[in-house]
Motif scaffolding. Structure first.
Motif, short mmCIF file in Angstrom:
data_model
loop_
_atom_site.label_atom_id
_atom_site.label_comp_id
_atom_site.label_asym_id
_atom_site.label_seq_id
_atom_site.Cartn_x
_atom_site.Cartn_y
_atom_site.Cartn_z
N ALA A 78 0.86 -1.19 0.00
CA ALA A 78 0.00 0.00 0.00
C ALA A 78 0.89 1.23 0.00
CB ALA A 78 -0.91 0.01 1.22
N LEU A 79 0.39 2.29 -0.60
CA LEU A 79 1.11 3.55 -0.68
C LEU A 79 0.14 4.66 -0.31
CD1 LEU A 79 3.92 4.59 -1.55
CD2 LEU A 79 2.99 4.88 -3.84
N HIS A 80 0.46 5.42 0.74
CA HIS A 80 -0.45 6.45 1.24
C HIS A 80 0.24 7.82 1.22
CE1 HIS A 80 -3.00 3.24 2.72
NE2 HIS A 80 -1.95 2.72 3.32
N LEU A 81 -0.39 8.78 0.58
CA LEU A 81 0.08 10.16 0.62
C LEU A 81 -0.35 10.74 1.97
CD1 LEU A 81 1.31 12.68 -0.72
CD2 LEU A 81 -0.93 13.15 -1.69
N VAL A 82 0.61 11.08 2.83
CA VAL A 82 0.25 11.51 4.18
C VAL A 82 0.53 12.98 4.44
CG1 VAL A 82 0.48 9.22 5.21
CG2 VAL A 82 2.47 10.72 5.10
N GLN A 83 1.38 13.61 3.61
CA GLN A 83 1.66 15.01 3.86
C GLN A 83 2.07 15.69 2.56
OE1 GLN A 83 4.86 15.74 6.61
NE2 GLN A 83 4.24 17.83 7.00
N VAL A 84 1.60 16.90 2.36
CA VAL A 84 1.99 17.73 1.23
C VAL A 84 2.56 19.01 1.80
CG1 VAL A 84 1.11 19.05 -0.72
CG2 VAL A 84 0.24 16.76 -0.28
#
Length: 120
Positions: A78-84
């Motif tokens: 799994a790959l999760h975008l957690v911060q921009v």
């Protein structure tokens, strides 16, 4: 010992038992709610990061491709975008992903030059 003393002692013992059992139940309930709250918080943060990325015109497909390339030869489960991190201009922008490999979780940090994303 008088009957009143025995009754008062029994009532006091009963109160102590009720307080101890109630405290245990409240602790277990709080632990269950805490896990749910942390799960909901993580989902909300991920959704906020994704929305923030879309609002700034960042191509999510390019971000995902760069994160997969930075993950190395193994494909994450799994790959999760957690911060921009959107700093002025495009050269200082960053995106942070969490890559899940079985039981292991790794952080992947990406930087940006123009429209090209790369591992930092």
């Amino acid at each position: 010992m008088k009957t009143l003393d025995i009754v008062l002692l029994a009532v006091a013992a009963l109160v102590v038992v009720v307080v101890v059992v109630g405290a245990r139940i409240a602790r277990r309930r709080a632990e269950g709610r805490e896990a749910l709250l942390l799960e909901r918080l993580a989902a909300a943060n991920a959704a906020l990061a994704a929305a923030h990325a879309e609002d700034n015109g960042w191509a999510r497909e390019a971000l995902d491709a760069a994160a997969l390339a930075a993950a190395g030869p193994a494909t994450p489960d799994a790959l999760h975008l957690v911060q921009v991190i959107d700093k002025p201009g495009t050269e200082a922008d960053e995106a942070v992903f969490q890559a899940v490999f079985g039981d292991e979780t790794r952080e992947i940090r990406l930087g940006r030059t123009g429209d090209t994303w790369f591992a930092v």
